[in-house]
Design an enzyme around this catalytic site. Structure first.
Site, short mmCIF file in Angstrom:
data_model
loop_
_atom_site.label_atom_id
_atom_site.label_comp_id
_atom_site.label_asym_id
_atom_site.label_seq_id
_atom_site.Cartn_x
_atom_site.Cartn_y
_atom_site.Cartn_z
N HIS A 113 43.97 25.74 41.21
CA HIS A 113 44.64 27.05 41.09
C HIS A 113 45.71 27.01 39.99
O HIS A 113 46.89 27.27 40.23
CB HIS A 113 45.27 27.50 42.42
CG HIS A 113 45.56 28.97 42.47
ND1 HIS A 113 45.54 29.70 43.64
CD2 HIS A 113 45.89 29.86 41.49
CE1 HIS A 113 45.83 30.96 43.38
NE2 HIS A 113 46.05 31.08 42.07
N GLU A 155 43.42 26.51 50.30
CA GLU A 155 44.11 25.69 49.29
C GLU A 155 45.28 24.98 49.96
O GLU A 155 45.90 25.55 50.86
CB GLU A 155 44.62 26.60 48.16
CG GLU A 155 43.46 27.26 47.41
CD GLU A 155 43.91 28.15 46.25
OE1 GLU A 155 45.11 28.17 45.93
OE2 GLU A 155 43.05 28.82 45.66
P1 NAD Z 1 43.91 43.71 37.50
O1 NAD Z 1 44.42 44.49 38.67
O2 NAD Z 1 44.48 44.01 36.14
O3 NAD Z 1 42.32 43.88 37.40
C1 NAD Z 1 41.47 43.79 38.51
C2 NAD Z 1 40.26 44.69 38.23
O4 NAD Z 1 39.30 44.48 39.27
C3 NAD Z 1 40.60 46.19 38.22
O5 NAD Z 1 40.15 46.79 37.03
C4 NAD Z 1 39.86 46.73 39.46
O6 NAD Z 1 39.42 48.05 39.30
C5 NAD Z 1 38.71 45.75 39.54
N1 NAD Z 1 38.04 45.74 40.84
C6 NAD Z 1 38.57 45.89 42.07
N2 NAD Z 1 37.59 45.81 43.00
C7 NAD Z 1 36.44 45.59 42.33
C8 NAD Z 1 35.08 45.40 42.73
N3 NAD Z 1 34.72 45.44 44.03
N4 NAD Z 1 34.16 45.23 41.78
C9 NAD Z 1 34.49 45.21 40.47
N5 NAD Z 1 35.76 45.38 40.02
C10 NAD Z 1 36.72 45.56 40.95
O7 NAD Z 1 44.10 42.18 37.88
P2 NAD Z 1 44.17 40.93 36.90
O8 NAD Z 1 45.56 40.71 36.47
O9 NAD Z 1 43.12 41.07 35.87
O10 NAD Z 1 43.81 39.75 37.94
C11 NAD Z 1 42.50 39.60 38.42
C12 NAD Z 1 42.45 38.53 39.49
O11 NAD Z 1 42.94 37.28 38.98
C13 NAD Z 1 43.26 38.79 40.75
O12 NAD Z 1 42.50 38.39 41.88
C14 NAD Z 1 44.42 37.85 40.65
O13 NAD Z 1 44.93 37.51 41.90
C15 NAD Z 1 43.75 36.67 39.96
N6 NAD Z 1 44.68 35.76 39.29
C16 NAD Z 1 44.45 34.43 39.39
C17 NAD Z 1 45.29 33.54 38.74
C18 NAD Z 1 45.04 32.05 38.80
O14 NAD Z 1 46.00 31.28 38.74
N7 NAD Z 1 43.81 31.60 38.89
C19 NAD Z 1 46.39 34.01 38.02
C20 NAD Z 1 46.58 35.38 37.92
C21 NAD Z 1 45.72 36.25 38.56
#
Ligand code: NAD
Length: 310
Positions: free
Chosen positions: A282, A264
């Site tokens: 993003h 990015e």
């Molecule tokens: P979170 O930690 O609450 O949830 C993540 C979940 O993924 C957890 O339940 C974990 O057990 C699960 N997990 C981990 N490894 C796994 C696998 N191999 N298979 C299946 N499940 C698995 O996180 P969140 O707040 O829900 O965020 C999720 C994602 O979104 C993160 O990557 C975060 O960086 C991303 N995010 C992106 C933006 C954006 O602007 N697009 C904004 C916020 C968060």
């Protein structure tokens, strides 16, 4: 209690963060356009370093951060901070897990609707003097199967919103799934391969880890329905973008919407040459509400750490 710690804010963050820190006596330097070279030059002067997602805090920077006690990420993912280097120097790394939940889940809904009805393509048509009505025969989300990979904060929020649209929710996580959530949305639990094979829409919500890098690769893409659409708002590395491009180009997948990319900013991306792809910069957490909430959470956490409460 007032503190005189020095804070470097490296990315554009909601003004409320600077305001709360200053009210508590902290000296704040706000440099939202700061370059990696400039960070390396001045990081040694600061006790607290704050970033969003633009800035990467590398080992080289952390090695120079002589006085640093806290690195704060105004957001969720910590993959832009070298956590091992921070741990080795006893620096606390904090984030704001709650902030982005609704913003990201609502963006996913928007992307699903956009894929189902080709809204961006229809808009592009009119701008190019084309009336694409005949090509716009879409599908409804109601009754379709939505596979959610990763049922943490964002995945669960999406599940609840999608249930409101009468979608059928399939879920996979590596940890036990919240039973109350599962009951509320009538969740069908599945292993990853079953989820991918059975879903009309697949939305990824896992962190970027060694175990999730290219979790969706050529082999897994080949098992999905030819009409399936995949949405990635988690982290770019979770999908193999080259394999995704081939699957979409060869008609082995119905569509994709990506908010996150391996590199990015992702301008000039080859996926942009395909009509069945929607690309956003993003912007998942880019709502006023999410940014304000994350900034408040981080300010509060910093003050509590300085007070020795957490
Ligand atoms: P979170 O930690 O609450 O949830 C993540 C979940 O993924 C957890 O339940 C974990 O057990 C699960 N997990 C981990 N490894 C796994 C696998 N191999 N298979 C299946 N499940 C698995 O996180 P969140 O707040 O829900 O965020 C999720 C994602 O979104 C993160 O990557 C975060 O960086 C991303 N995010 C992106 C933006 C954006 O602007 N697009 C904004 C916020 C968060």
């Amino acid at each position: 209690m007032s503190f005189n710690d020095s804070v470097l804010i490296c990315d554009e963050v909601d003004k409320v963060l600077e305001k709360i820190l200053k009210e508590n006596g902290l000296q704040v330097t706000y440099e939202p356009e700061i370059t990696p070279e400039q960070i390396k030059e001045k990081i040694s002067q600061f006790n607290i370093v704050i970033v969003r997602s633009r800035t990467k805090i590398t080992k080289e920077m952390i090695d120079k951060a002589e006085k640093c006690k806290i690195i704060a990420r105004v957001g969720v993912g910590l993959d832009n901070i070298d956590l091992d280097a921070a741990k080795a120097k006893n620096i606390r790394v904090i984030n704001a897990v709650e902030g982005a939940m609704t913003a990201v889940a609502e963006l996913v809904l928007g992307l699903m609707f956009s894929l189902a009805r080709q809204i961006p393509r229809a808009d592009r048509g009119i701008r190019n003097d084309q009336w694409l009505k005949k090509q716009m025969l879409g599908t409804e989300l109601k009754g379709k199967y939505l596979g959610i990979v990763g049922l943490g904060n964002i995945g669960k929020r999406l599940g609840r919103l999608a249930r409101g649209l009468n979608m059928n929710i399939i879920g996979y996580d590596v940890v036990p799934i919240d039973e109350e959530f599962a009951k509320d949305v009538g969740l069908m639990k599945a292993d990853l391969d079953t989820l991918l094979q059975s879903s009309d829409y697949i939305s990824l919500h896992v962190p970027l880890l060694d175990s999730t890098y290219h979790l969706i690769d050529a082999k897994r893409l080949s098992t999905m329905k030819k009409t399936a659409k995949i949405i990635n708002t988690s982290r770019g590395g979770v999908i193999d973008e080259d394999a995704l491009y081939e699957a979409l180009k060869n008609g082995n997948l119905g569509g994709a919407a990506l908010d996150v990319f391996e590199k990015e900013p992702a301008t000039g991306h080859k996926l942009a040459s395909l009509d069945n792809v929607i690309l956003t910069p993003h912007m998942g957490a880019q709502t006023k509400e999410a940014q304000s909430l994350a900034a408040n959470v981080i300010a509060e956490k910093i003050i509590q750490i300085l007070r020795g409460v957490i």
